[in-house]
Design an enzyme around this catalytic site. Structure first.
Site, PDB file in Angstrom:
ATOM      1  N   LYS A 186      76.696   3.866  30.815  1.00 22.03           N
ATOM      2  CA  LYS A 186      76.768   2.872  31.955  1.00 22.03           C
ATOM      3  C   LYS A 186      77.260   1.456  31.040  1.00 22.03           C
ATOM      4  O   LYS A 186      78.004   0.520  31.971  1.00 22.03           O
ATOM      5  CB  LYS A 186      75.579   2.409  32.379  1.00 22.03           C
ATOM      6  CG  LYS A 186      75.077   3.544  33.417  1.00 22.03           C
ATOM      7  CD  LYS A 186      73.776   2.913  34.333  1.00 22.03           C
ATOM      8  CE  LYS A 186      72.721   3.822  34.507  1.00 22.03           C
ATOM      9  NZ  LYS A 186      71.747   3.219  35.603  1.00 22.03           N
ATOM     10  N   ALA A 231      67.003  -1.613  33.180  1.00 22.46           N
ATOM     11  CA  ALA A 231      66.535  -1.801  34.394  1.00 22.46           C
ATOM     12  C   ALA A 231      66.012  -2.897  34.814  1.00 22.46           C
ATOM     13  O   ALA A 231      66.158  -3.211  36.112  1.00 22.46           O
ATOM     14  CB  ALA A 231      65.358  -0.603  34.697  1.00 22.46           C
TER      15      ALA A 231
END
Ligand code: ATR
Length: 290
Positions: A73, A137
């Site tokens: 990512k 996150a």
């Protein structure tokens, strides 16, 4: 429906790039969305060893949309022609859209998180939001909290320097009051809070641990969400329940972030009623598959 009934020369292909991908829920998620909204497309998961080569190859094939997952990512960001502001603030990209200059990157986690709360009538504007954790996150949760206009956003982490680093990077893109601290800071908050747990502590089969040693903070908690969906109930969620809360797990976030990727690729908006119906269907698929 049999696969031979609907795949033809006009079928668009979307993909997930990651490593590993075998247990990903995304193919079921994306193919169900496509079938429900009537788009002729197919989505497959691809185990990738070199993300740069994979992006180049996909572009040559004209693949219109790609999801990127662990461990790529961040790394994928250097292979794109541009990156949207929210993804820059989060520092990670999970959605690529084909353009004539290359792939453009987005991060749909924030959309997933927002809808998980909004569909339950929960809004962060003017609220005190407490985010547990300061990993990848947590950044999406901090960006959401600031972009929604929370009154104060706390980033609580064992390692306070990591919370500070998130504060500094997200404040380059969004405004708001952010307080960083360790878990002891929770005792000093004297107002009602919305708590979002983003650490990896309760994650994984057979894990029954919580980052929160003192659960008294649930007395002032009005909403509790854990972004973990495996397991569907974590120890911290069970602790929240013992204080009368109805915790939200991370499955809705996973589902709604997938819908946001689908909307980006197909330049469309799925109406909210269809989104909630799809969410119900996908939650039961997920639960049956376990
Ligand atoms: P990700 O990028 O997937 O969010 P990460 O960057 O490894 O994962 O972050 C994991 C988060 O879980 C961090 O906030 C970490 O806290 P530290 O920064 O202090 O390491 C948190 N975490 C992991 N194990 C923990 C534990 N036993 N107690 C409290 N927090 C924990």
């Amino acid at each position: 429906m049999d696969i031979a009934d609907h795949i033809n020369g006009k079928t668009k292909t979307f993909m997930l790039f990651g490593n590993p991908v075998e247990h990903s829920f995304s193919p079921v998620l994306q193919n169900t969305i496509a079938k429900t909204v009537g788009i002729n497309s197919v989505y497959t998961a691809v185990k990738v060893d070199d993300i740069g080569e994979a992006v180049k190859g996909a572009y040559a094939l004209g693949i219109k949309g790609i999801n990127v997952t662990v461990p790529y990512k961040q790394e994928v960001m250097k292979h794109l022609c541009g990156i949207d502001k929210t993804a820059q603030a989060i520092g990670a990209v999970n959605t690529l859209k084909y353009t004539d200059k290359g792939y453009y990157g987005y991060n749909t986690d924030i959309f997933g998180l927002r809808l998980s709360l909004k569909t339950r009538g929960i809004y962060l504007k003017n609220k005190t939001v407490v985010i547990l954790g300061a990993g990848g996150a947590a950044k999406a949760a901090v960006a959401l909290s600031l972009s929604e206009g929370a009154k104060i956003t706390y980033i609580i982490n064992r390692t306070v320097e990591k919370a500070q680093a998130i504060k500094e990077s997200v404040l380059k893109y969004f405004e708001g009051e952010v307080i960083c601290g360790d878990y002891d800071v929770l005792d000093s908050i004297d107002r009602e809070i919305i708590m979002i747990q983003t650490t990896s502590v309760g994650m994984g089969e057979g894990v029954w641990e919580s980052p929160l040693k003192n659960t008294e903070v649930f007395k002032k908690t009005r909403v509790f969400m854990d972004i973990v969906y495996n397991p569907l109930k974590t120890k911290i969620m069970a602790d929240a329940e013992s204080y009368g809360l109805v915790p939200i797990n991370g499955l809705d976030m996973l589902i709604y972030q997938g819908m946001a990727s689908f909307e980006i690729w197909n330049d469309m908006e799925i109406d909210i009623v269809t989104k909630v119906d799809l969410r119900d269907m996908l939650v039961s698929f997920y639960e049956r598959g376990r």
